[in-house]
Design a protein around this motif. Sequence first.
Motif, PDB file in Angstrom:
ATOM      1  N   CYS A   1      -4.136  -0.063  -3.767  1.00 59.14           N
ATOM      2  CA  CYS A   1      -4.707  -0.225  -2.417  1.00 59.14           C
ATOM      3  C   CYS A   1      -4.509   1.049  -1.597  1.00 59.14           C
ATOM      4  O   CYS A   1      -5.442   1.537  -0.949  1.00 59.14           O
ATOM      5  CB  CYS A   1      -4.059  -1.411  -1.698  1.00 59.14           C
ATOM      6  SG  CYS A   1      -4.551  -3.020  -2.328  1.00 59.14           S
ATOM      7  N   ILE A   2      -3.297   1.584  -1.613  1.00 58.37           N
ATOM      8  CA  ILE A   2      -3.010   2.814  -0.858  1.00 58.37           C
ATOM      9  C   ILE A   2      -3.867   3.966  -1.369  1.00 58.37           C
ATOM     10  O   ILE A   2      -4.482   4.700  -0.579  1.00 58.37           O
ATOM     11  CB  ILE A   2      -1.510   3.165  -0.934  1.00 58.37           C
ATOM     12  CG1 ILE A   2      -0.679   2.146  -0.151  1.00 58.37           C
ATOM     13  CG2 ILE A   2      -1.248   4.581  -0.421  1.00 58.37           C
ATOM     14  CD1 ILE A   2       0.823   2.275  -0.364  1.00 58.37           C
TER      15      ILE A   2
ATOM     16  N   GLY B   1      -6.038  -4.083   3.033  1.00 58.09           N
ATOM     17  CA  GLY B   1      -4.781  -4.314   3.738  1.00 58.09           C
ATOM     18  C   GLY B   1      -4.244  -5.712   3.500  1.00 58.09           C
ATOM     19  O   GLY B   1      -3.040  -5.897   3.287  1.00 58.09           O
TER      20      GLY B   1
ATOM     21  N   PHE C   1       1.255   3.243   3.473  1.00 53.84           N
ATOM     22  CA  PHE C   1       0.344   2.110   3.669  1.00 53.84           C
ATOM     23  C   PHE C   1      -0.312   2.156   5.038  1.00 53.84           C
ATOM     24  O   PHE C   1      -1.536   2.073   5.154  1.00 53.84           O
ATOM     25  CB  PHE C   1       1.074   0.774   3.474  1.00 53.84           C
ATOM     26  CG  PHE C   1       0.259  -0.397   3.917  1.00 53.84           C
ATOM     27  CD1 PHE C   1      -0.953  -0.691   3.301  1.00 53.84           C
ATOM     28  CD2 PHE C   1       0.668  -1.199   4.958  1.00 53.84           C
ATOM     29  CE1 PHE C   1      -1.731  -1.768   3.712  1.00 53.84           C
ATOM     30  CE2 PHE C   1      -0.099  -2.281   5.377  1.00 53.84           C
ATOM     31  CZ  PHE C   1      -1.299  -2.560   4.755  1.00 53.84           C
TER      32      PHE C   1
ATOM     33  N   TYR D   1      -4.890  -7.586   0.870  1.00 51.50           N
ATOM     34  CA  TYR D   1      -4.406  -7.601  -0.521  1.00 51.50           C
ATOM     35  C   TYR D   1      -3.014  -6.975  -0.591  1.00 51.50           C
ATOM     36  O   TYR D   1      -2.119  -7.512  -1.249  1.00 51.50           O
ATOM     37  CB  TYR D   1      -5.356  -6.836  -1.453  1.00 51.50           C
ATOM     38  CG  TYR D   1      -6.596  -7.583  -1.836  1.00 51.50           C
ATOM     39  CD1 TYR D   1      -6.530  -8.887  -2.335  1.00 51.50           C
ATOM     40  CD2 TYR D   1      -7.847  -6.995  -1.714  1.00 51.50           C
ATOM     41  CE1 TYR D   1      -7.680  -9.574  -2.693  1.00 51.50           C
ATOM     42  CE2 TYR D   1      -9.002  -7.680  -2.068  1.00 51.50           C
ATOM     43  CZ  TYR D   1      -8.903  -8.966  -2.558  1.00 51.50           C
ATOM     44  OH  TYR D   1     -10.042  -9.642  -2.906  1.00 51.50           O
ATOM     45  N   TYR D   2      -2.860  -5.845   0.082  1.00 49.76           N
ATOM     46  CA  TYR D   2      -1.564  -5.169   0.077  1.00 49.76           C
ATOM     47  C   TYR D   2      -0.466  -6.089   0.615  1.00 49.76           C
ATOM     48  O   TYR D   2       0.599  -6.216   0.025  1.00 49.76           O
ATOM     49  CB  TYR D   2      -1.632  -3.875   0.909  1.00 49.76           C
ATOM     50  CG  TYR D   2      -0.348  -3.093   0.840  1.00 49.76           C
ATOM     51  CD1 TYR D   2      -0.198  -2.086  -0.094  1.00 49.76           C
ATOM     52  CD2 TYR D   2       0.723  -3.379   1.683  1.00 49.76           C
ATOM     53  CE1 TYR D   2       0.989  -1.377  -0.183  1.00 49.76           C
ATOM     54  CE2 TYR D   2       1.907  -2.683   1.600  1.00 49.76           C
ATOM     55  CZ  TYR D   2       2.040  -1.686   0.662  1.00 49.76           C
ATOM     56  OH  TYR D   2       3.213  -0.997   0.565  1.00 49.76           O
TER      57      TYR D   2
ATOM     58  N   ARG E   1       2.770  -7.551  -1.250  1.00 44.27           N
ATOM     59  CA  ARG E   1       4.072  -7.201  -0.669  1.00 44.27           C
ATOM     60  C   ARG E   1       4.945  -8.445  -0.523  1.00 44.27           C
ATOM     61  O   ARG E   1       6.142  -8.405  -0.765  1.00 44.27           O
ATOM     62  CB  ARG E   1       3.856  -6.518   0.693  1.00 44.27           C
ATOM     63  CG  ARG E   1       5.070  -6.245   1.509  1.00 44.27           C
ATOM     64  CD  ARG E   1       6.077  -5.330   0.869  1.00 44.27           C
ATOM     65  NE  ARG E   1       5.473  -4.159   0.281  1.00 44.27           N
ATOM     66  CZ  ARG E   1       6.078  -3.419  -0.666  1.00 44.27           C
ATOM     67  NH1 ARG E   1       7.281  -3.697  -1.069  1.00 44.27           N
ATOM     68  NH2 ARG E   1       5.486  -2.375  -1.180  1.00 44.27           N
TER      69      ARG E   1
ATOM     70  N   GLN F   1       7.337   2.287   1.513  1.00 44.03           N
ATOM     71  CA  GLN F   1       5.883   2.277   1.414  1.00 44.03           C
ATOM     72  C   GLN F   1       5.188   2.100   2.762  1.00 44.03           C
ATOM     73  O   GLN F   1       3.958   2.132   2.826  1.00 44.03           O
ATOM     74  CB  GLN F   1       5.436   1.176   0.452  1.00 44.03           C
ATOM     75  CG  GLN F   1       5.923   1.387  -0.965  1.00 44.03           C
ATOM     76  CD  GLN F   1       5.437   2.690  -1.562  1.00 44.03           C
ATOM     77  OE1 GLN F   1       4.278   3.083  -1.398  1.00 44.03           O
ATOM     78  NE2 GLN F   1       6.316   3.399  -2.248  1.00 44.03           N
TER      79      GLN F   1
ATOM     80  N   ASN G   1      -0.325  -2.668  -5.058  1.00 39.70           N
ATOM     81  CA  ASN G   1      -0.089  -2.021  -3.771  1.00 39.70           C
ATOM     82  C   ASN G   1      -0.379  -0.532  -3.828  1.00 39.70           C
ATOM     83  O   ASN G   1      -0.994   0.025  -2.916  1.00 39.70           O
ATOM     84  CB  ASN G   1       1.338  -2.283  -3.291  1.00 39.70           C
ATOM     85  CG  ASN G   1       1.489  -3.656  -2.684  1.00 39.70           C
ATOM     86  OD1 ASN G   1       0.503  -4.323  -2.394  1.00 39.70           O
ATOM     87  ND2 ASN G   1       2.694  -4.090  -2.493  1.00 39.70           N
ATOM     88  N   TYR G   2       0.051   0.122  -4.899  1.00 40.47           N
ATOM     89  CA  TYR G   2      -0.268   1.543  -5.046  1.00 40.47           C
ATOM     90  C   TYR G   2      -1.779   1.751  -5.102  1.00 40.47           C
ATOM     91  O   TYR G   2      -2.300   2.690  -4.495  1.00 40.47           O
ATOM     92  CB  TYR G   2       0.368   2.127  -6.313  1.00 40.47           C
ATOM     93  CG  TYR G   2       1.863   2.229  -6.289  1.00 40.47           C
ATOM     94  CD1 TYR G   2       2.551   2.606  -5.136  1.00 40.47           C
ATOM     95  CD2 TYR G   2       2.609   1.940  -7.416  1.00 40.47           C
ATOM     96  CE1 TYR G   2       3.924   2.698  -5.116  1.00 40.47           C
ATOM     97  CE2 TYR G   2       3.988   2.032  -7.414  1.00 40.47           C
ATOM     98  CZ  TYR G   2       4.638   2.410  -6.259  1.00 40.47           C
ATOM     99  OH  TYR G   2       6.000   2.509  -6.248  1.00 40.47           O
TER     100      TYR G   2
ATOM    101  N   TYR H   1       2.092  -7.157   8.392  1.00 37.84           N
ATOM    102  CA  TYR H   1       3.020  -6.302   7.643  1.00 37.84           C
ATOM    103  C   TYR H   1       4.372  -6.235   8.350  1.00 37.84           C
ATOM    104  O   TYR H   1       5.419  -6.354   7.703  1.00 37.84           O
ATOM    105  CB  TYR H   1       2.419  -4.898   7.492  1.00 37.84           C
ATOM    106  CG  TYR H   1       3.246  -3.994   6.616  1.00 37.84           C
ATOM    107  CD1 TYR H   1       3.138  -4.071   5.238  1.00 37.84           C
ATOM    108  CD2 TYR H   1       4.126  -3.075   7.158  1.00 37.84           C
ATOM    109  CE1 TYR H   1       3.892  -3.252   4.414  1.00 37.84           C
ATOM    110  CE2 TYR H   1       4.886  -2.250   6.349  1.00 37.84           C
ATOM    111  CZ  TYR H   1       4.756  -2.343   4.974  1.00 37.84           C
ATOM    112  OH  TYR H   1       5.512  -1.530   4.169  1.00 37.84           O
TER     113      TYR H   1
END
Length: 154
Positions: free
Chosen positions: A138-139, A107, A87, A109-110, A114, A83, A135-136, A23
């Motif tokens: 996943c969070i 993570g 995250f 996948y996020y 991203r 984010q 992403n939302y 990330y």
Amino acid sequence: MLNSCDMDDLVRFRGPAMVTVAYFIIYYCFLFGQAVTTVYLFSEAKSLKKTDEKITLGAIKYGPRKDKRALCVDRAVGNTLEQMLPFLVSLWLCAWLGDAELATTLGWYYVAFRVVYPACWWFGRPYLFLSTIPNYLCIWYMGGIVAYKAYSAR
């Protein structure tokens, strides 16, 4: 020196640690992309200048944004930064209180969604949602696991 418990933790949290590193690599790539785009647009503006107007790097970087390329990299950096806290907090709390393997999978996948954010932003809606909604989710899923674990703890 690490004792066996510390080594177990290192093994257990290796996945979330690698996701976190990935990330931050993406975040810095977006930052460098933002800087390169600004310098490129500055050079382009100077070469296309037809009058005696003064073009400064500050005007390109901080002035009104009319160029889609600048907006794209600015939003990639901005959204990644916006984010980051939700995250990373949900990733690590899910790994710690819930399931480290699941947190790692979500993570990754996020991070994958991203990476495609700038391309999705470029093409606009509804393509932008191909990055933001997963992403939302996943969070929220990781946050839901944390909330469930915290609520059901006795």
